[in-house]
Write a protein that holds these residues in place. Structure first.
Motif, PDB file in Angstrom:
ATOM      1  N   PRO A   1       0.015  17.184   0.056  1.00  0.00           N
ATOM      2  CA  PRO A   1      -0.578  18.343  -0.611  1.00  0.00           C
ATOM      3  C   PRO A   1      -2.073  18.528  -0.332  1.00  0.00           C
ATOM      4  N   ALA A   2      -2.823  17.456  -0.216  1.00  0.00           N
ATOM      5  CA  ALA A   2      -4.263  17.597   0.058  1.00  0.00           C
ATOM      6  C   ALA A   2      -4.490  18.217   1.433  1.00  0.00           C
ATOM      7  N   ARG A   3      -3.756  17.740   2.422  1.00  0.00           N
ATOM      8  CA  ARG A   3      -3.887  18.327   3.767  1.00  0.00           C
ATOM      9  C   ARG A   3      -3.457  19.788   3.768  1.00  0.00           C
ATOM     10  N   GLU A   4      -2.380  20.073   3.053  1.00  0.00           N
ATOM     11  CA  GLU A   4      -1.900  21.449   3.006  1.00  0.00           C
ATOM     12  C   GLU A   4      -2.953  22.382   2.403  1.00  0.00           C
ATOM     13  N   LEU A   5      -3.626  21.940   1.355  1.00  0.00           N
ATOM     14  CA  LEU A   5      -4.692  22.759   0.755  1.00  0.00           C
ATOM     15  C   LEU A   5      -5.833  22.975   1.744  1.00  0.00           C
ATOM     16  N   ASP A   6      -6.207  21.908   2.450  1.00  0.00           N
ATOM     17  CA  ASP A   6      -7.260  22.041   3.469  1.00  0.00           C
ATOM     18  C   ASP A   6      -6.845  23.018   4.561  1.00  0.00           C
ATOM     19  N   GLN A   7      -5.584  22.927   4.980  1.00  0.00           N
ATOM     20  CA  GLN A   7      -5.090  23.811   6.034  1.00  0.00           C
ATOM     21  C   GLN A   7      -5.061  25.272   5.578  1.00  0.00           C
ATOM     22  N   VAL A   8      -4.655  25.509   4.338  1.00  0.00           N
ATOM     23  CA  VAL A   8      -4.644  26.877   3.817  1.00  0.00           C
ATOM     24  C   VAL A   8      -6.049  27.449   3.851  1.00  0.00           C
ATOM     25  N   ALA A   9      -7.022  26.679   3.382  1.00  0.00           N
ATOM     26  CA  ALA A   9      -8.411  27.156   3.379  1.00  0.00           C
ATOM     27  C   ALA A   9      -8.886  27.425   4.806  1.00  0.00           C
ATOM     28  N   ARG A  10      -8.570  26.533   5.731  1.00  0.00           N
ATOM     29  CA  ARG A  10      -8.977  26.708   7.129  1.00  0.00           C
ATOM     30  C   ARG A  10      -8.335  27.952   7.734  1.00  0.00           C
ATOM     31  N   LEU A  11      -7.040  28.129   7.494  1.00  0.00           N
ATOM     32  CA  LEU A  11      -6.343  29.285   8.053  1.00  0.00           C
ATOM     33  C   LEU A  11      -6.819  30.593   7.429  1.00  0.00           C
ATOM     34  N   GLN A  12      -7.174  30.553   6.159  1.00  0.00           N
ATOM     35  CA  GLN A  12      -7.728  31.755   5.531  1.00  0.00           C
ATOM     36  C   GLN A  12      -9.065  32.128   6.175  1.00  0.00           C
ATOM     37  N   ARG A  13      -9.900  31.140   6.462  1.00  0.00           N
ATOM     38  CA  ARG A  13     -11.176  31.412   7.158  1.00  0.00           C
ATOM     39  C   ARG A  13     -10.910  31.993   8.539  1.00  0.00           C
ATOM     40  N   LEU A  14      -9.989  31.380   9.272  1.00  0.00           N
ATOM     41  CA  LEU A  14      -9.654  31.893  10.597  1.00  0.00           C
ATOM     42  C   LEU A  14      -9.119  33.321  10.515  1.00  0.00           C
ATOM     43  N   ALA A  15      -8.283  33.576   9.532  1.00  0.00           N
ATOM     44  CA  ALA A  15      -7.724  34.918   9.369  1.00  0.00           C
ATOM     45  C   ALA A  15      -8.832  35.940   9.113  1.00  0.00           C
ATOM     46  N   ARG A  16      -9.757  35.600   8.240  1.00  0.00           N
ATOM     47  CA  ARG A  16     -10.872  36.525   7.981  1.00  0.00           C
ATOM     48  C   ARG A  16     -11.659  36.787   9.252  1.00  0.00           C
ATOM     49  N   ASP A  17     -11.927  35.722  10.021  1.00  0.00           N
ATOM     50  CA  ASP A  17     -12.664  35.874  11.283  1.00  0.00           C
ATOM     51  C   ASP A  17     -11.901  36.758  12.273  1.00  0.00           C
ATOM     52  N   ALA A  18     -10.569  36.701  12.212  1.00  0.00           N
ATOM     53  CA  ALA A  18      -9.726  37.457  13.142  1.00  0.00           C
ATOM     54  C   ALA A  18      -9.355  38.837  12.598  1.00  0.00           C
ATOM     55  N   ASP A  19      -9.901  39.193  11.450  1.00  0.00           N
ATOM     56  CA  ASP A  19      -9.587  40.471  10.806  1.00  0.00           C
ATOM     57  C   ASP A  19      -8.097  40.563  10.475  1.00  0.00           C
ATOM     58  N   LEU A  20      -7.563  39.452   9.954  1.00  0.00           N
ATOM     59  CA  LEU A  20      -6.176  39.375   9.498  1.00  0.00           C
ATOM     60  C   LEU A  20      -6.212  39.076   8.006  1.00  0.00           C
ATOM     61  N   ASP A  21      -5.272  39.572   7.274  1.00  0.00           N
ATOM     62  CA  ASP A  21      -5.215  39.350   5.832  1.00  0.00           C
ATOM     63  C   ASP A  21      -5.050  37.852   5.548  1.00  0.00           C
ATOM     64  N   PRO A  22      -6.022  37.230   4.871  1.00  0.00           N
ATOM     65  CA  PRO A  22      -5.915  35.801   4.562  1.00  0.00           C
ATOM     66  C   PRO A  22      -4.674  35.463   3.727  1.00  0.00           C
ATOM     67  N   ALA A  23      -4.251  36.383   2.877  1.00  0.00           N
ATOM     68  CA  ALA A  23      -3.042  36.139   2.081  1.00  0.00           C
ATOM     69  C   ALA A  23      -1.815  36.055   2.987  1.00  0.00           C
ATOM     70  N   PHE A  24      -1.784  36.877   4.022  1.00  0.00           N
ATOM     71  CA  PHE A  24      -0.682  36.803   4.978  1.00  0.00           C
ATOM     72  C   PHE A  24      -0.697  35.463   5.701  1.00  0.00           C
ATOM     73  N   ALA A  25      -1.873  35.016   6.123  1.00  0.00           N
ATOM     74  CA  ALA A  25      -1.987  33.723   6.808  1.00  0.00           C
ATOM     75  C   ALA A  25      -1.475  32.600   5.911  1.00  0.00           C
ATOM     76  N   GLU A  26      -1.793  32.668   4.628  1.00  0.00           N
ATOM     77  CA  GLU A  26      -1.320  31.651   3.690  1.00  0.00           C
ATOM     78  C   GLU A  26       0.195  31.716   3.531  1.00  0.00           C
ATOM     79  N   LYS A  27       0.747  32.912   3.422  1.00  0.00           N
ATOM     80  CA  LYS A  27       2.206  33.055   3.306  1.00  0.00           C
ATOM     81  C   LYS A  27       2.897  32.490   4.543  1.00  0.00           C
ATOM     82  N   TRP A  28       2.360  32.800   5.711  1.00  0.00           N
ATOM     83  CA  TRP A  28       2.938  32.284   6.955  1.00  0.00           C
ATOM     84  C   TRP A  28       2.912  30.762   6.948  1.00  0.00           C
ATOM     85  N   PHE A  29       1.764  30.188   6.602  1.00  0.00           N
ATOM     86  CA  PHE A  29       1.614  28.735   6.589  1.00  0.00           C
ATOM     87  C   PHE A  29       2.593  28.109   5.600  1.00  0.00           C
ATOM     88  N   ASN A  30       2.683  28.673   4.411  1.00  0.00           N
ATOM     89  CA  ASN A  30       3.592  28.118   3.402  1.00  0.00           C
ATOM     90  C   ASN A  30       5.042  28.171   3.873  1.00  0.00           C
TER      91      ASN A  30
END
Length: 106
Positions: free
Chosen positions: A53-82
């Motif tokens: 769970p700790a790694r998963e939380l870190d990954q969600v935060a990282r992917l949300q940052r990447l999504a924002r940088d890529a102009d992608l909805d961070p919520a979508f990135a989190e849903k995909w990851f989950n």
């Protein structure tokens, strides 16, 4: 060339790009699952829990940052990851329950 013909040509060009991107995504997902298969085998061999769970939380935060940088909805990135992680955990649980011979198929 008529305006409609130009629109059709542009549509076909865009669809070809989408098809190429979809193919690349499938191959990238397959590679990701090959890596997680190795993780699942390692966890099963060493009786580690299937999820981290700790790694998963870190990954969600990282992917949300990447999504924002890529102009992608961070919520979508989190849903995909989950969605992907749920499948990976299922594979890890199966590997842990059945030994490494039935580790993730990828």
């Amino acid at each position: 060339m008529s305006e409609n013909d130009e629109a059709r040509a542009e549509l076909n060009r865009l669809r070809a790009s989408i098809d190429n991107i979809d193919a690349a995504l499938i191959y990238m997902l397959a590679e990701r699952f090959r890596c997680t298969k190795q993780v699942g085998t390692l966890k099963a061999e060493h009786r580690m829990p299937p999820s981290d769970p700790a790694r998963e939380l870190d990954q969600v935060a990282r992917l949300q940052r990447l999504a924002r940088d890529a102009d992608l909805d961070p919520a979508f990135a989190e849903k995909w990851f989950n969605f992907v992680v749920a499948e990976v955990i299922h594979h890890h649980e199966r590997a842990a329950g059945n030994g490494t011979a039935d580790a993730e198929r990828g």
